[in-house]
Design an enzyme around this catalytic site. Structure first.
Site, PDB file in Angstrom:
ATOM      1  N   LYS A 186       0.818  -1.174   0.050  1.00  0.00           N
ATOM      2  CA  LYS A 186       0.008  -0.110   0.094  1.00  0.00           C
ATOM      3  C   LYS A 186       0.990   1.279   0.149  1.00  0.00           C
ATOM      4  CE  LYS A 186      -3.828   2.269   1.740  1.00  0.00           C
ATOM      5  NZ  LYS A 186      -4.675   2.858   2.862  1.00  0.00           N
ATOM      6  N   ASN A 190       0.747   4.846  -2.281  1.00  0.00           N
ATOM      7  CA  ASN A 190       0.701   6.143  -1.762  1.00  0.00           C
ATOM      8  C   ASN A 190       2.021   6.914  -2.194  1.00  0.00           C
ATOM      9  OD1 ASN A 190      -0.832   4.736   1.185  1.00  0.00           O
ATOM     10  ND2 ASN A 190      -1.736   6.068  -0.152  1.00  0.00           N
ATOM     11  N   ASN A 254     -10.731  10.761  -7.091  1.00  0.00           N
ATOM     12  CA  ASN A 254     -10.551  11.041  -5.626  1.00  0.00           C
ATOM     13  C   ASN A 254      -9.690  12.307  -5.354  1.00  0.00           C
ATOM     14  OD1 ASN A 254     -11.866   8.440  -4.893  1.00  0.00           O
ATOM     15  ND2 ASN A 254     -10.040   8.133  -3.567  1.00  0.00           N
ATOM     16  N   SER A 257      -5.881  11.660  -0.015  1.00  0.00           N
ATOM     17  CA  SER A 257      -5.606  12.038   1.554  1.00  0.00           C
ATOM     18  C   SER A 257      -4.701  13.187   1.679  1.00  0.00           C
ATOM     19  CB  SER A 257      -5.440  10.720   2.428  1.00  0.00           C
ATOM     20  OG  SER A 257      -4.197  10.184   2.059  1.00  0.00           O
TER      21      SER A 257
HETATM   22  O1  PAF Z   1      -4.234   8.046   0.417  1.00  0.00           O
HETATM   23  C1  PAF Z   1      -5.004   8.154  -0.282  1.00  0.00           C
HETATM   24  O2  PAF Z   1      -5.686   8.982  -0.787  1.00  0.00           O
HETATM   25  C2  PAF Z   1      -5.548   6.573  -0.920  1.00  0.00           C
HETATM   26  O3  PAF Z   1      -4.629   5.448  -0.349  1.00  0.00           O
HETATM   27  C3  PAF Z   1      -5.432   6.267  -2.548  1.00  0.00           C
HETATM   28  C4  PAF Z   1      -5.217   5.062  -2.854  1.00  0.00           C
HETATM   29  C5  PAF Z   1      -4.042   7.190  -2.899  1.00  0.00           C
HETATM   30  C6  PAF Z   1      -6.546   6.787  -3.331  1.00  0.00           C
HETATM   31  O4  PAF Z   1      -6.796   8.162  -3.161  1.00  0.00           O
END
Ligand code: PAF
Length: 310
Positions: A186, A190, A254, A257
């Site tokens: 993961k 990131n 998205n 974060s």
């Molecule tokens: O940190 C994040 O936003 C998520 O882990 C990811 C996978 C980059 C999707 O926005």
């Protein structure tokens, strides 16, 4: 089971809300701000998005002594607060308490192991997406796996109980015997997406649409993959660049974060993501100039906040 979710951020609110809504367990939210905890206790947690609209009444406090000993403590604070949170939760920890981290980045498990002992700590990642819209108000933006495990790879009854309760709450969970591989897998995603989106203020999809950004993504991921290889950690996918690009595509709209943090003028987790690659790279003699540059740029952005919140 008495469950305490530590941290009222996007993931903390989502988890606490659904644990309370969908299970019969006793659920508390532990905040470090008494005012915010009071507000959440009074108004509840509001969830919207892909799982429908819910308002969930929940007990929230800023004083762990109000809660007493817990069976499961789920750490959802930002990585740079793990050390402080560890001090604040000592009144929750009994001999049989499990401490689960679902935080981003590398380094949290080690901090928790140092405070509570590796036998109590469960490591994990969740791929649920959530956005904090206000105090105790969260949007559920994406569903994904939740994978947990012990650093020594051993199975235990506690681990199975945590899987059961998370799954009941709507976070289908699995156990991995190689949780390091899951966490680093993961992390590499990131590393490729978060800093670049935070610096450029682009949604995830745009950083693979613009060639210059895509090249930087590839270089950052290549450096991370070299570090991972030298550390003999096995990633859960064969081609890191292809994997990161496919996640950027799948989460195209998205706001990552880290970009959310920058837009909120909040401190980011850069030290635990790209910064972690730089530190680990230095320790084993692998150069990581692109990650070093991305880390510095994000730190410059953090320093530029007017009246920073952190
Ligand atoms: O940190 C994040 O936003 C998520 O882990 C990811 C996978 C980059 C999707 O926005």
């Amino acid at each position: 089971m008495k469950i305490v979710v530590v941290g009222p951020g996007a993931l903390g609110c989502l988890l606490a809300g659904f644990l309370k809504l969908k299970t019969t367990e006793t659920v508390w939210l532990l905040d470090n701000s008494p005012e915010r905890a009071k507000k959440i206790s009074e108004s509840g947690i509001r969830i919207e998005g892909m799982s429908g609209n819910h308002t969930v009444k929940i007990d929230a406090t800023a004083d762990a002594r109000d809660i007493g000993l817990a069976d499961l403590v789920i750490i959802c604070v930002k990585s740079y607060s793990t050390e402080d949170a560890s001090k604040e939760i000592k009144d929750l920890i009994a001999e049989n308490t499990s401490v689960l981290t679902l935080q981003n980045g590398i380094g949290n498990v080690q901090i928790l192991n140092d405070y509570f002992g590796a036998d109590k700590v469960i490591a994990g990642v969740t791929n649920h997406g959530s956005t904090l819209l206000g105090i105790g108000h969260v949007r559920h933006a994406g569903k994904g796996d939740t994978i947990i495990g012990k650093s020594d790879g051993k199975l235990s009854r506690e681990l199975k109980d945590v899987v059961t309760v998370l799954t009941k709450a709507g976070f289908p969970a699995k156990i991995s015997k190689d949780i390091d591989s899951v966490i680093w897998s993961k992390l590499v995603i990131n590393v490729g997406i978060n800093a670049l989106t935070a610096i450029t203020r682009l949604n995830n999809g745009k950083i693979i649409a613009y060639e210059e950004a895509r090249e930087l993504l590839r270089s950052a991921v290549q450096e991370a993959a070299r570090v991972v290889k030298r550390k003999r950690i096995k990633l859960s996918y064969d081609d890191p660049i292809q994997k990161v690009e496919s996640v950027a595509k799948a989460t195209a709209i998205n706001v990552s974060s880290m970009l959310q943090d920058v837009l909120n003028k909040s401190r980011t987790e850069i030290d635990f993501i790209n910064g972690a690659i730089v530190r680990h790279g230095k320790a084993i003699g692998i150069p990581t100039p692109v990650n070093e540059m991305l880390t510095r740029l994000v730190k410059i952005i953090e320093k530029s906040y007017e009246g920073s919140k952190d």
